[in-house]
Design a protein around this motif. Structure first.
Motif, PDB file in Angstrom:
ATOM      1  N   GLY A   1     -12.258  15.994 -11.708  1.00 35.51           N
ATOM      2  CA  GLY A   1     -12.811  17.313 -11.974  1.00 35.51           C
ATOM      3  C   GLY A   1     -12.609  18.257 -10.814  1.00 35.51           C
ATOM      4  N   GLN A   2     -12.780  17.738  -9.596  1.00 33.72           N
ATOM      5  CA  GLN A   2     -12.608  18.582  -8.423  1.00 33.72           C
ATOM      6  C   GLN A   2     -11.145  18.979  -8.244  1.00 33.72           C
ATOM      7  OE1 GLN A   2     -15.240  17.655  -5.314  1.00 33.72           O
ATOM      8  NE2 GLN A   2     -13.883  18.306  -3.679  1.00 33.72           N
ATOM      9  N   ALA A   3     -10.243  18.055  -8.543  1.00 34.58           N
ATOM     10  CA  ALA A   3      -8.813  18.381  -8.452  1.00 34.58           C
ATOM     11  C   ALA A   3      -8.446  19.481  -9.450  1.00 34.58           C
ATOM     12  CB  ALA A   3      -7.976  17.124  -8.714  1.00 34.58           C
ATOM     13  N   LEU A   4      -9.048  19.436 -10.634  1.00 39.51           N
ATOM     14  CA  LEU A   4      -8.824  20.492 -11.623  1.00 39.51           C
ATOM     15  C   LEU A   4      -9.308  21.839 -11.099  1.00 39.51           C
ATOM     16  CD1 LEU A   4      -9.914  18.633 -14.886  1.00 39.51           C
ATOM     17  CD2 LEU A   4      -7.629  19.569 -14.437  1.00 39.51           C
ATOM     18  N   ALA A   5     -10.483  21.829 -10.461  1.00 41.48           N
ATOM     19  CA  ALA A   5     -11.030  23.083  -9.929  1.00 41.48           C
ATOM     20  C   ALA A   5     -10.125  23.663  -8.853  1.00 41.48           C
ATOM     21  CB  ALA A   5     -12.424  22.845  -9.379  1.00 41.48           C
ATOM     22  N   VAL A   6      -9.667  22.834  -7.937  1.00 41.16           N
ATOM     23  CA  VAL A   6      -8.788  23.307  -6.865  1.00 41.16           C
ATOM     24  C   VAL A   6      -7.476  23.832  -7.448  1.00 41.16           C
ATOM     25  CG1 VAL A   6      -7.443  22.572  -4.843  1.00 41.16           C
ATOM     26  CG2 VAL A   6      -9.812  21.803  -5.119  1.00 41.16           C
ATOM     27  N   ALA A   7      -7.041  23.219  -8.547  1.00 43.81           N
ATOM     28  CA  ALA A   7      -5.790  23.655  -9.190  1.00 43.81           C
ATOM     29  C   ALA A   7      -5.952  24.930  -9.998  1.00 43.81           C
ATOM     30  CB  ALA A   7      -5.265  22.540 -10.086  1.00 43.81           C
ATOM     31  N   GLY A   8      -7.166  25.479 -10.067  1.00 41.55           N
ATOM     32  CA  GLY A   8      -7.378  26.735 -10.763  1.00 41.55           C
ATOM     33  C   GLY A   8      -7.690  26.595 -12.236  1.00 41.55           C
ATOM     34  N   ALA A   9      -8.168  25.393 -12.654  1.00 36.72           N
ATOM     35  CA  ALA A   9      -8.390  25.150 -14.076  1.00 36.72           C
ATOM     36  C   ALA A   9      -9.708  25.716 -14.584  1.00 36.72           C
ATOM     37  CB  ALA A   9      -8.344  23.652 -14.370  1.00 36.72           C
ATOM     38  N   GLY A  10     -10.675  25.946 -13.678  1.00 38.31           N
ATOM     39  CA  GLY A  10     -11.946  26.452 -14.169  1.00 38.31           C
ATOM     40  C   GLY A  10     -13.041  26.407 -13.127  1.00 38.31           C
ATOM     41  N   ILE A  11     -14.276  26.639 -13.575  1.00 40.26           N
ATOM     42  CA  ILE A  11     -15.451  26.641 -12.703  1.00 40.26           C
ATOM     43  C   ILE A  11     -16.057  25.244 -12.689  1.00 40.26           C
ATOM     44  CG2 ILE A  11     -17.758  27.613 -12.362  1.00 40.26           C
ATOM     45  CD1 ILE A  11     -16.770  30.191 -13.659  1.00 40.26           C
ATOM     46  N   PHE A  12     -16.444  24.817 -11.503  1.00 37.35           N
ATOM     47  CA  PHE A  12     -16.911  23.451 -11.274  1.00 37.35           C
ATOM     48  C   PHE A  12     -18.335  23.505 -10.740  1.00 37.35           C
ATOM     49  CE2 PHE A  12     -16.121  19.284  -8.834  1.00 37.35           C
ATOM     50  CZ  PHE A  12     -16.175  18.513  -9.982  1.00 37.35           C
ATOM     51  N   PHE A  13     -19.183  22.568 -11.153  1.00 41.54           N
ATOM     52  CA  PHE A  13     -20.587  22.512 -10.741  1.00 41.54           C
ATOM     53  C   PHE A  13     -20.803  21.167 -10.062  1.00 41.54           C
ATOM     54  CE2 PHE A  13     -25.247  22.759 -12.363  1.00 41.54           C
ATOM     55  CZ  PHE A  13     -25.630  23.470 -11.242  1.00 41.54           C
ATOM     56  N   LYS A  14     -20.865  21.177  -8.719  1.00 40.87           N
ATOM     57  CA  LYS A  14     -20.837  19.908  -7.991  1.00 40.87           C
ATOM     58  C   LYS A  14     -21.682  19.977  -6.744  1.00 40.87           C
ATOM     59  CE  LYS A  14     -18.867  15.765  -8.189  1.00 40.87           C
ATOM     60  NZ  LYS A  14     -19.795  15.001  -7.377  1.00 40.87           N
ATOM     61  N   SER A  15     -22.048  18.799  -6.235  1.00 39.94           N
ATOM     62  CA  SER A  15     -22.843  18.709  -5.007  1.00 39.94           C
ATOM     63  C   SER A  15     -22.088  19.321  -3.827  1.00 39.94           C
ATOM     64  CB  SER A  15     -23.170  17.248  -4.709  1.00 39.94           C
ATOM     65  OG  SER A  15     -23.703  17.120  -3.402  1.00 39.94           O
ATOM     66  N   LEU A  16     -22.841  19.992  -2.975  1.00 44.08           N
ATOM     67  CA  LEU A  16     -22.259  20.556  -1.761  1.00 44.08           C
ATOM     68  C   LEU A  16     -21.648  19.470  -0.886  1.00 44.08           C
ATOM     69  CD1 LEU A  16     -21.833  23.148  -0.162  1.00 44.08           C
ATOM     70  CD2 LEU A  16     -24.136  22.894   0.787  1.00 44.08           C
ATOM     71  N   TRP A  17     -22.194  18.261  -0.969  1.00 42.47           N
ATOM     72  CA  TRP A  17     -21.605  17.135  -0.227  1.00 42.47           C
ATOM     73  C   TRP A  17     -20.131  16.952  -0.606  1.00 42.47           C
ATOM     74  CZ3 TRP A  17     -23.762  14.631   3.751  1.00 42.47           C
ATOM     75  CH2 TRP A  17     -25.156  14.622   3.877  1.00 42.47           C
ATOM     76  N   ASP A  18     -19.843  17.123  -1.896  1.00 42.38           N
ATOM     77  CA  ASP A  18     -18.500  16.813  -2.376  1.00 42.38           C
ATOM     78  C   ASP A  18     -17.510  17.951  -2.196  1.00 42.38           C
ATOM     79  OD1 ASP A  18     -19.328  14.265  -3.224  1.00 42.38           O
ATOM     80  OD2 ASP A  18     -20.039  15.060  -5.138  1.00 42.38           O
ATOM     81  N   VAL A  19     -17.967  19.190  -2.306  1.00 42.75           N
ATOM     82  CA  VAL A  19     -17.033  20.325  -2.253  1.00 42.75           C
ATOM     83  C   VAL A  19     -17.095  21.069  -0.923  1.00 42.75           C
ATOM     84  CG1 VAL A  19     -17.049  20.619  -4.749  1.00 42.75           C
ATOM     85  CG2 VAL A  19     -18.704  21.884  -3.350  1.00 42.75           C
ATOM     86  N   GLY A  20     -17.863  20.561   0.039  1.00 48.96           N
ATOM     87  CA  GLY A  20     -18.031  21.257   1.312  1.00 48.96           C
ATOM     88  C   GLY A  20     -16.729  21.536   2.032  1.00 48.96           C
TER      89      GLY A  20
END
Length: 303
Positions: A227-246
């Motif tokens: 899911g995070q790789a999709l977000a970085v690739a510009g696929a959409g909005i992601f809802f995730k812990s700050l630990w993971d996307v910091g």
């Protein structure tokens, strides 16, 4: 009948070595009557005479000599076992088994484990990473890093830090689709949903009031990394812990949206069973992990 008391072996070995019951009793701090009674009971259980005794001297029988050799070996192993356990009370050795959520474990626990093992070269570490809940005792785990409320009163749970969830997207996605201004706008956006249970709503808080926002779940996946790789690739909005996307927020590959809306927090804990007589490897790792992770959280908070 089986011998069930190491003291009987100790008494016999000391009598054989000292040469008399009186000397053995003095060395052991026991009365002569106790030594004599225990020795007689030992011979009765064994069904053989171990010592030939007269008023002037004593000597081992043939059976007693063989039994004495066994006693010396057994008592030496008992002493070695006690020494080993005493060492284990203070030394960080053995196998440390740790479990954590997959994404968090890859990003933080792997580094912590490597540093901790380098500090304690006699330690071996096993990492069990996964998002499914496991029972620590049944799985034989020593310690876990877990998010959210903990309801098992048999576990020791030490609070590490909060775990704020944030909305984020890539700059490219926001250029192409615009920036949402309210949670209601999410229904018109491409959203990335991950996990075993899919959802059509994300929960927020604003000025103390809960908000359930309907989302447009364009991408569904069962893994947070994907899911995070999709977000970085510009696929959409992601809802995730700050630990993971910091890290991604820090390097600009993701940016936060709807920052004025907070999400429910799932605090991070270090969890382990059996606080009484805790092995040093577990206690020291828990202290080490808590200190390091609190430092990491302080780096993330300004984001």
């Amino acid at each position: 009948m089986m011998i069930d008391n190491v003291l009987d072996l100790t008494i016999f070995a000391r009598v054989a070595g000292a040469g008399s019951l009186t000397d053995a009793a003095n060395e052991l701090g026991l009365s002569l009557a106790v030594v004599s009674k225990r020795l007689a009971a030992l011979e009765e259980r064994m069904g053989v005479r171990l010592l030939n005794r007269t008023t002037r001297r004593q000597s081992l029988t043939q059976e007693g000599s063989r039994f004495h050799q066994h006693c010396v070996r057994i008592l030496s192993e008992v002493q070695q076992a006690e020494t080993d356990m005493q060492r284990s009370r203070n030394a960080v050795t053995g196998l440390l088994r740790i479990t954590a959520p997959r994404m968090f474990g890859c990003r933080y626990l792997s580094v912590l484990a490597a540093e901790f093992q380098a500090m304690h070269p006699e330690l071996r570490i096993e990492l069990n990473l996964g998002d499914d809940f496991i029972d620590l005792v049944d799985a034989g785990m020593d310690v876990a890093l877990r998010f959210g409320a903990l309801n098992d009163s048999t576990m020791t749970a030490r609070h590490v830090a909060p775990s704020q969830r944030v909305l984020c997207a890539s700059p490219d996605y926001l250029r192409r689709h615009g920036v949402p201004q309210t949670p209601e706008d999410l229904s018109a956006h491409q959203c990335i949903v991950y996990g075993a249970r899919t959802t059509r709503h994300w929960l927020f808080q604003h000025e103390g009031q809960p908000i359930s926002a309907e989302i447009g779940a364009t991408f569904l996946c069962n893994d947070g990394n994907a899911g995070q790789a999709l977000a970085v690739a510009g696929a959409g909005i992601f809802f995730k812990s700050l630990w993971d996307v910091g890290s991604e927020l820090a390097n600009g590959s993701l940016v936060r949206v709807l920052e004025q809306y907070s999400a429910p927090t799932d605090p991070l804990h270090v969890v382990y069973p059996h606080a009484l007589h805790l092995a040093p490897r577990v206690r020291h790792f828990a202290d080490f992990a808590i200190a390091r992770l609190r430092d990491e959280w302080q780096k993330l908070v300004p984001l």
